[in-house]
Design a protein around this motif. Structure first.
Motif: not given
Length: 327
Positions: A8-9, A12-13, A15, A18, A20
């Protein structure tokens, strides 16, 4: 109980930009939330009670209690800062670079102020036990107030100078979005370690060793005193016993403080060579100390227990409650 398979980030937007999230089980996350939230609630509540008690009741306005007030203020802010640790449980920082830098600066300032207050407490007990005849003239409320203010001012200025790079450009050392780190130079870190830990701890240990030696000799002298005592003599003995009891109580506070704080600074000394789990334990131990101090007061100080009773029964809200007999 399985660790989540998907990575999971934090954002997430973004990519690849970001951070983890660390791989943790739902059980670990829930347990961390419950534990830290409980410690935060207990820490802020109990220390707030200590602050209100000493500030409200005039009978508690003594030099020693003013030092306890300073320690309670720092512990209260530690409890508030633990809210940020709760936010960081999932490994992501969502409050921005400025708040991240502010969090660390406040953390370092409070840590330095706590250590400085412990030094002042040790000096106070040293004078009270080793030079009791001149204690009332050497240690006055005015002087303690000045020392406490200087302690906090020096902590603020010192830590802001050490973290000046982070303050001028917040987030400059973050490697990805969602990270919250501050970095100081090797020289600045070494100076901080010496000024905020090595020198104060050395002073505290030396003073309390002297206090312990003198207290033991006074205790033996009082036990061997078999001659009849006058009223004035009995008052002096009672005063000595009271001072030694206070020294013993504050000695427990200092020892617990060193036990909780030493691992925190040892991590800094070893340049953070611990694994994440050990590092988290060290941080929790450091924060947990702020929760322990009011519990120590509750066990050793009858005035604190009486204040708690007055809070629970709401007698503190009565007119003229500040004049109540607490001691």
């Amino acid at each position: 109980m399985e660790i989540l398979d998907e990575v999971e980030l934090c954002f997430p937007q973004f990519l690849n930009a970001s951070c983890k999230k660390p791989m943790r089980t739902h059980f670990e996350i829930i347990l961390s939330y419950i534990t830290l939230s409980s410690i935060t609630l207990i820490t802020t509540t109990l220390n707030l009670l200590v602050i209100i008690s000493i500030a409200h009741f005039k009978q508690l306005h003594s030099p020693s209690n003013l030092l306890l007030l300073s320690l309670a203020v720092s512990d209260f802010f530690v409890g508030l800062l633990m809210f940020f640790q709760i936010i960081l449980i999932d490994g992501c920082w969502f409050l921005g670079d400025i708040m991240c830098t502010l969090y660390y600066v406040l953390d370092y300032i409070i840590s330095s102020a706590s250590v400085g207050t412990m030094v002042l407490i040790s000096v106070d007990r040293y004078v009270a036990i080793c030079d009791p005849m001149h204690y009332s003239t050497k240690v006055t409320e005015k002087r303690v107030q000045v020392c406490v203010c200087l302690c906090w001012i020096c902590s603020i200025v010192f830590q802001m100078l050490l973290l000046s790079d982070n303050l001028t450009q917040p987030g400059r050392y973050n490697s990805c979005s969602g990270e919250c780190v501050v970095v100081s130079s090797y020289i600045a870190g070494f100076v901080d370690l010496v000024v905020s830990f090595i020198i104060p701890v050395t002073v505290i240990i030396v003073l309390y060793v002297k206090v312990f030696v003198v207290a033991m000799s006074q205790a033996r002298a009082m036990r061997s005193h078999t001659a009849p005592v006058t009223l004035q003599g009995s008052v002096k003995v009672t005063a000595k016993k009271s001072e030694m009891k206070a020294a013993r109580t504050l000695g427990v506070v200092v020892v617990v403080f060193l036990i909780c704080l030493c691992p925190y600074f040892c991590v800094a000394l070893t340049d953070n060579l611990l694994n994440p789990s050990s590092d988290a334990f060290v941080m929790c131990l450091y924060y947990f100390n702020a929760c322990l101090n009011p519990l120590i007061y509750a066990f050793f100080y009858p005035w604190f227990r009486k204040c708690l009773k007055l809070f629970v029964t709401l007698q503190i809200l009565q007119p003229g409650s500040s004049e109540m007999s607490i001691l």
